[in-house]
Motif scaffolding. Structure first.
Motif, PDB file in Angstrom:
ATOM      1  N   ASP A 298       0.839  -1.202   0.000  1.00  0.00           N
ATOM      2  CA  ASP A 298       0.000   0.000   0.000  1.00  0.00           C
ATOM      3  C   ASP A 298       0.874   1.251   0.000  1.00  0.00           C
ATOM      4  N   GLU A 299       0.299   2.326  -0.494  1.00  0.00           N
ATOM      5  CA  GLU A 299       0.920   3.652  -0.416  1.00  0.00           C
ATOM      6  C   GLU A 299       2.311   3.689  -1.044  1.00  0.00           C
ATOM      7  N   LEU A 300       2.460   3.011  -2.153  1.00  0.00           N
ATOM      8  CA  LEU A 300       3.705   3.058  -2.915  1.00  0.00           C
ATOM      9  C   LEU A 300       3.331   3.168  -4.388  1.00  0.00           C
TER      10      LEU A 300
ATOM     11  N   ASP B 148       1.239   4.027  -7.772  1.00  0.00           N
ATOM     12  CA  ASP B 148      -0.158   3.729  -8.091  1.00  0.00           C
ATOM     13  C   ASP B 148      -0.497   2.273  -7.811  1.00  0.00           C
TER      14      ASP B 148
ATOM     15  N   THR C 285       4.267   4.128 -11.180  1.00  0.00           N
ATOM     16  CA  THR C 285       3.814   5.500 -10.988  1.00  0.00           C
ATOM     17  C   THR C 285       3.543   6.071 -12.362  1.00  0.00           C
TER      18      THR C 285
ATOM     19  N   GLN D 214      12.039  -1.960   0.656  1.00  0.00           N
ATOM     20  CA  GLN D 214      10.874  -1.073   0.617  1.00  0.00           C
ATOM     21  C   GLN D 214      11.270   0.388   0.849  1.00  0.00           C
TER      22      GLN D 214
ATOM     23  N   ARG E 221      10.522   3.415  -1.817  1.00  0.00           N
ATOM     24  CA  ARG E 221       9.782   4.642  -1.484  1.00  0.00           C
ATOM     25  C   ARG E 221      10.630   5.887  -1.765  1.00  0.00           C
TER      26      ARG E 221
ATOM     27  N   GLU F  53       9.706   8.928  -4.432  1.00  0.00           N
ATOM     28  CA  GLU F  53       9.786  10.373  -4.158  1.00  0.00           C
ATOM     29  C   GLU F  53      10.620  11.082  -5.225  1.00  0.00           C
TER      30      GLU F  53
END
Length: 272
Positions: free
Chosen positions: A200-202, A204, A230, A260, A264, A268
């Protein structure tokens, strides 16, 4: 000779011109109500980052602990990485690093792929979704809480899916990331799910794969892969540890956390 009034002759000429104008009208062949094809929008990203400079040196020092004891010149060489050979740096770039230590060796690789759709009716993002979905399917992630990575195809009941880490020509077998061959855990919290899974939260969309393999009589090596999308860019992080001792089992949690964290950080970088 018949007499044609001037008004009647003018109307006849106008009608004739109107009837013959279809050959020069570009819309003459268009059928009433036919849809107009609009080109799909391009992807968000038009370029890719410089891969061998995408990872901060501070992270490389943590990911490649074997390099800390080297001379400054040797460290620069290790942290500089080796760029992946590619013929179109606007579409695909990558970099690889390796460090050796008395207790274990570690390998790190990152790859950026910018997906472009050559179909005007399909956007770059939609095409990237298809490419990402193929990678996720090839990973054969567990589909329920009752399925462990050791139940992924390993050549017993059925052959591994092409492209998965367990599909090794040398016959390497996969195992649960939390267990060694004797069945004991390798420093894993029993309440923490370290199996291959969606993240999650990585980006799309993202997933993590974890493969523990042994080829012949060599030590087991664990490879953690994190893949995320992304927009129209797909990023792959692979982080591998191979201990020097044949009986040693690389720790899943440590490799997963570091892979991970790097993924992330790269996400960014793309956002910026």
């Amino acid at each position: 000779m018949a007499y044609v009034p001037g008004v009647a002759l003018l109307l006849a000429l106008v009608a004739g011109c109107s009837a013959g104008s279809g050959a020069d009208d570009p819309d003459a062949d268009s059928k009433p109500g036919s849809p107009t094809v609009t080109a799909a929008p391009p992807g968000k990203y038009r370029t890719l980052p410089e891969s061998c400079r995408a990872v901060p040196v501070a992270m490389l020092k943590d990911l490649l602990p074997g390099a800390t004891g080297l001379s400054e010149e040797q460290q620069e060489k290790v942290y500089g990485g080796t760029a992946t050979v590619t013929y179109d740096t606007d579409r695909k770039v990558g970099c690889r690093w390796k460090s050796d230590a008395p207790d274990a060796s570690r390998n790190l690789s990152i790859d950026f792929e910018r997906v472009v759709s050559y179909d005007p009716s399909v956007s770059d993002d939609d095409r990237a979704r298809e490419v990402y979905a193929t990678k996720e399917e090839a990973a054969s992630l567990p589909t329920s809480a009752g399925v462990t990575p050791s139940e992924k195809p390993s050549g017993s009941a059925s052959a591994p899916a092409a492209g998965t880490p367990s599909a090794s020509a040398s016959g390497a077998s996969s195992a649960s990331p939390s267990a060694d061959p004797s069945g004991s855990t390798a420093g894993v919290d029993p309440d923490e799910d370290l199996r291959p899974r969606l993240l999650d939260e990585l980006g799309d969309a993202a997933f993590l794969d974890d493969e523990l393999t042994r080829a012949g009589s060599t030590a087991q090596h664990r490879t953690v892969s994190v893949v995320f999308r992304t927009s129209n860019v797909i990023v792959t992080v692979q982080y591998t540890e191979q201990p020097a001792r044949v009986t040693a089992v690389p720790d899943s949690r440590e490799l997963q956390e570091k892979a991970q964290a790097l993924a992330r950080k790269l996400a960014e970088t793309l956002i910026d």
